[in-house]
Design an enzyme around this catalytic site. Structure first.
Site, PDB file in Angstrom:
ATOM      1  N   GLY A   1       0.839  -1.193   0.000  1.00  0.00           N
ATOM      2  CA  GLY A   1       0.000   0.000   0.000  1.00  0.00           C
ATOM      3  C   GLY A   1       0.873   1.242   0.000  1.00  0.00           C
ATOM      4  O   GLY A   1       1.130   1.853  -1.039  1.00  0.00           O
ATOM      5  N   ARG A   2       1.400   1.559   1.185  1.00  0.00           N
ATOM      6  CA  ARG A   2       2.176   2.780   1.371  1.00  0.00           C
ATOM      7  C   ARG A   2       3.287   2.959   0.341  1.00  0.00           C
ATOM      8  O   ARG A   2       3.491   4.046  -0.194  1.00  0.00           O
ATOM      9  CB  ARG A   2       2.799   2.737   2.771  1.00  0.00           C
ATOM     10  CG  ARG A   2       3.540   4.000   3.148  1.00  0.00           C
ATOM     11  CD  ARG A   2       4.361   3.810   4.437  1.00  0.00           C
ATOM     12  NE  ARG A   2       3.728   3.000   5.431  1.00  0.00           N
ATOM     13  CZ  ARG A   2       3.034   3.475   6.476  1.00  0.00           C
ATOM     14  NH1 ARG A   2       2.904   4.762   6.636  1.00  0.00           N
ATOM     15  NH2 ARG A   2       2.485   2.634   7.333  1.00  0.00           N
TER      16      ARG A   2
ATOM     17  N   ARG B   1      -1.808  11.232  10.686  1.00  0.00           N
ATOM     18  CA  ARG B   1      -0.709  10.348  11.111  1.00  0.00           C
ATOM     19  C   ARG B   1       0.139  10.900  12.262  1.00  0.00           C
ATOM     20  O   ARG B   1       0.506  10.145  13.166  1.00  0.00           O
ATOM     21  CB  ARG B   1       0.177   9.956   9.915  1.00  0.00           C
ATOM     22  CG  ARG B   1      -0.606   9.268   8.785  1.00  0.00           C
ATOM     23  CD  ARG B   1       0.285   8.662   7.714  1.00  0.00           C
ATOM     24  NE  ARG B   1       1.052   7.562   8.262  1.00  0.00           N
ATOM     25  CZ  ARG B   1       2.317   7.627   8.605  1.00  0.00           C
ATOM     26  NH1 ARG B   1       2.994   8.749   8.449  1.00  0.00           N
ATOM     27  NH2 ARG B   1       2.915   6.589   9.122  1.00  0.00           N
TER      28      ARG B   1
ATOM     29  N   CYS C   1      -9.479  22.075  17.616  1.00  0.00           N
ATOM     30  CA  CYS C   1      -9.415  22.379  19.051  1.00  0.00           C
ATOM     31  C   CYS C   1      -8.960  21.171  19.862  1.00  0.00           C
ATOM     32  O   CYS C   1      -9.739  20.595  20.641  1.00  0.00           O
ATOM     33  CB  CYS C   1     -10.773  22.861  19.507  1.00  0.00           C
ATOM     34  SG  CYS C   1     -11.259  24.283  18.542  1.00  0.00           S
TER      35      CYS C   1
HETATM   36  N1  LLP Z   1      -2.183  -6.064   3.730  1.00  0.00           N
HETATM   37  C1  LLP Z   1      -2.823  -6.025   4.909  1.00  0.00           C
HETATM   38  C2  LLP Z   1      -3.557  -7.203   5.350  1.00  0.00           C
HETATM   39  C3  LLP Z   1      -2.760  -4.863   5.696  1.00  0.00           C
HETATM   40  O1  LLP Z   1      -3.393  -4.842   6.870  1.00  0.00           O
HETATM   41  C4  LLP Z   1      -2.054  -3.730   5.226  1.00  0.00           C
HETATM   42  C5  LLP Z   1      -1.993  -2.497   6.021  1.00  0.00           C
HETATM   43  C6  LLP Z   1      -1.419  -3.810   3.980  1.00  0.00           C
HETATM   44  C7  LLP Z   1      -1.496  -4.994   3.255  1.00  0.00           C
HETATM   45  C8  LLP Z   1      -0.654  -2.665   3.392  1.00  0.00           C
HETATM   46  O2  LLP Z   1       0.442  -2.319   4.179  1.00  0.00           O
HETATM   47  P1  LLP Z   1       1.477  -1.196   3.655  1.00  0.00           P
HETATM   48  O3  LLP Z   1       2.159  -1.764   2.418  1.00  0.00           O
HETATM   49  O4  LLP Z   1       0.697   0.004   3.338  1.00  0.00           O
HETATM   50  O5  LLP Z   1       2.377  -1.010   4.788  1.00  0.00           O
HETATM   51  N2  LLP Z   1      -2.461   3.835   8.982  1.00  0.00           N
HETATM   52  C9  LLP Z   1      -1.135   3.356   9.245  1.00  0.00           C
HETATM   53  C10 LLP Z   1      -0.811   2.102   8.480  1.00  0.00           C
HETATM   54  C11 LLP Z   1      -1.804   0.984   8.703  1.00  0.00           C
HETATM   55  C12 LLP Z   1      -1.527  -0.241   7.892  1.00  0.00           C
HETATM   56  C13 LLP Z   1      -2.662  -1.199   7.959  1.00  0.00           C
HETATM   57  N3  LLP Z   1      -2.535  -2.366   7.160  1.00  0.00           N
HETATM   58  C14 LLP Z   1      -0.143   4.484   8.943  1.00  0.00           C
HETATM   59  O6  LLP Z   1      -0.572   5.555   8.561  1.00  0.00           O
HETATM   60  O7  LLP Z   1       1.050   4.317   9.132  1.00  0.00           O
END
Ligand code: LLP
Length: 417
Positions: free
Chosen positions: A275-276, A312, A344
């Protein structure tokens, strides 16, 4: 995102021009930068049977999904809503995998009817329900079971997911028994195995360790007579927010594939759920300085973006770089500021202790804002969500208009008191 002279640009477009046309706060994404991030994974998997499923929770805007769908990506979804978004953006249902610990019966039906590629099941109870739902539709649900490799990804506790005390996946020790249970259920077809150990991981070691643990299981599950077509190694690769040095996706996969080959599993279909790392550094949030407020202990730089737009820092004490749109030397003196929003709450900060030369009316860019910003935004303080733009060289697409207060109130009703 780069300065051309003193001007910060996304691809061929100056951010100051976009701010003048669309107002602030404003999210701007670079198409080329998303595709470059994807290409690093594609290079890593060249010659392999592999499927990249973009974990769309990172940024689920339709225009962003379209970029990945048209590049042939699959999607990792976690709700019926995400499924509807992928389909609306032209994604291929067969390349969708459905993760998450709490899928409802309704979401299962919706995904089965759409013909998704795989359900990543996270508990034994979910297996039984999914089998029953599939049987009621005279279908068989393709499944993998998310196993918890109990590996510490050494990241923020809120985004670490592969440890024993997390709510995710099934325990490594229980996995074989649960696979046997799955194989006995008439509504299911076992097709794979998956894991996901956390997010913003900046070191290859936890991945290599998790792979070892998962491959041990693949060997014992297959030895028990259950064939697995694919192995899904999840997402989690970190990006550079603040001198972070995550491995490049292709370099990481070269290491992982070497291990996979050594252990004799190189022929298996691979899936990943990044994702990220596909969107994080492709986006910025442009904001205007409303007020500069000098204080006895601290100076505050109050901007028009807030924790509802950029949650974040408040949630994870996360660092996002904050830079001026115009890097011209000014006569404004530099000072140390806490950069804060108008909400706030003391938790409404975007950056702490930053050296900036700013005055009211200046514009700033909050970097690395492509992932987990807009998708986690809220309307707190009845603040309307920002505009989102997708830049493709010199072309600018509005992919989400600025929300109005009327949009926010649309589902509410006044009552006769
Ligand atoms: N697969 C599963 C099952 C997941 O739970 C996640 C992310 C991903 C893939 C993708 O992970 P990435 O490649 O994006 O690291 N809101 C938090 C991050 C939460 C991630 C949740 N799961 C932040 O802003 O750092």
């Amino acid at each position: 995102m780069a300065y051309h002279g003193a001007v910060l640009q996304v691809e061929d477009v100056a951010l100051s021009q976009l701010a003048a046309e669309h107002g602030t706060p404003l999210f701007v994404y670079s198409k080329a930068s998303m595709l470059a991030a994807l290409a690093a994974y594609q290079r890593g998997f060249a010659g392999r049977h592999a499927q990249i499923c973009y974990a769309m929770k990172a940024n689920s805007s339709l225009g962003v999904l379209q970029v990945f769908a048209s590049a042939g990506c699959g999607f990792d979804i976690v709700s019926g809503g995400e499924l509807e978004r992928v389909l609306a953006a032209g994604g291929d249902a067969a390349k969708i995998i459905f993760s998450g610990v709490g899928k409802t019966r309704g979401e299962m039906r919706q995904a089965l009817q759409a013909g998704i590629g795989c359900f990543n099941v996270e508990s034994e109870a979910e297996l039984d329900v999914l089998s029953a739902v599939a049987e009621s539709l005279a279908l068989r649900a393709p499944i993998s079971i998310r196993v918890n490799p109990n590996v510490d990804p050494k990241t923020h506790p809120y985004i670490s997911t592969g440890l024993k005390d997390n709510k995710f996946g099934v325990a490594h020790e229980d996995a074989l028994r649960i696979y046997q249970h799955a194989a006995s259920l008439k509504g299911l077809q076992v097709v794979g195995i998956d894991c996901h150990i956390g997010s913003q991981i900046t070191d290859a070691t936890p991945y290599l360790d998790a792979m070892d643990r998962v491959l041990d299981l693949v060997a014992s599950i297959e030895a028990s007579g259950i064939a697995l077509t694919h192995i899904d190694f999840g997402g989690g690769l970190g990006i550079n927010y603040n001198n972070d040095t995550p491995p490049a996706a292709d370099a990481l996969w070269a290491q992982l594939l070497r291990k996979l080959d050594e252990r004799g599993f190189g022929h298996k279909k691979l899936m990943i759920e990044p994702g990220r790392s596909l969107v994080g550094n492709a986006g910025v949030c442009v904001t205007e300085v409303l007020y500069v407020k000098p204080g006895e202990l601290k100076n505050f730089c109050i901007i028009d973006a807030a924790m509802n737009d950029l949650p974040r820092p408040a949630m994870y004490q996360a660092f996002h770089a904050i830079v001026p749109l115009l890097a011209n030397p000014t006569d404004t003196p530099e000072a140390r500021y806490d950069v804060v929003g108008p909400i706030c709450e003391s938790g409404d900060w975007i950056g702490r202790d930053r050296t900036l030369a700013v005055k009211s009316g200046d514009q700033l860019a909050v970097l690395s804002a492509g992932a987990y910003c807009m998708s986690m935004s809220s309307n707190y303080n009845t603040r309307s969500r920002a505009v989102e733009l997708l830049v493709d060289r010199a072309t600018v697409h509005v992919i989400r208009e600025r929300e109005s207060t009327a949009d926010q109130m649309r589902l509410e009703r006044l009552v006769a008191l």
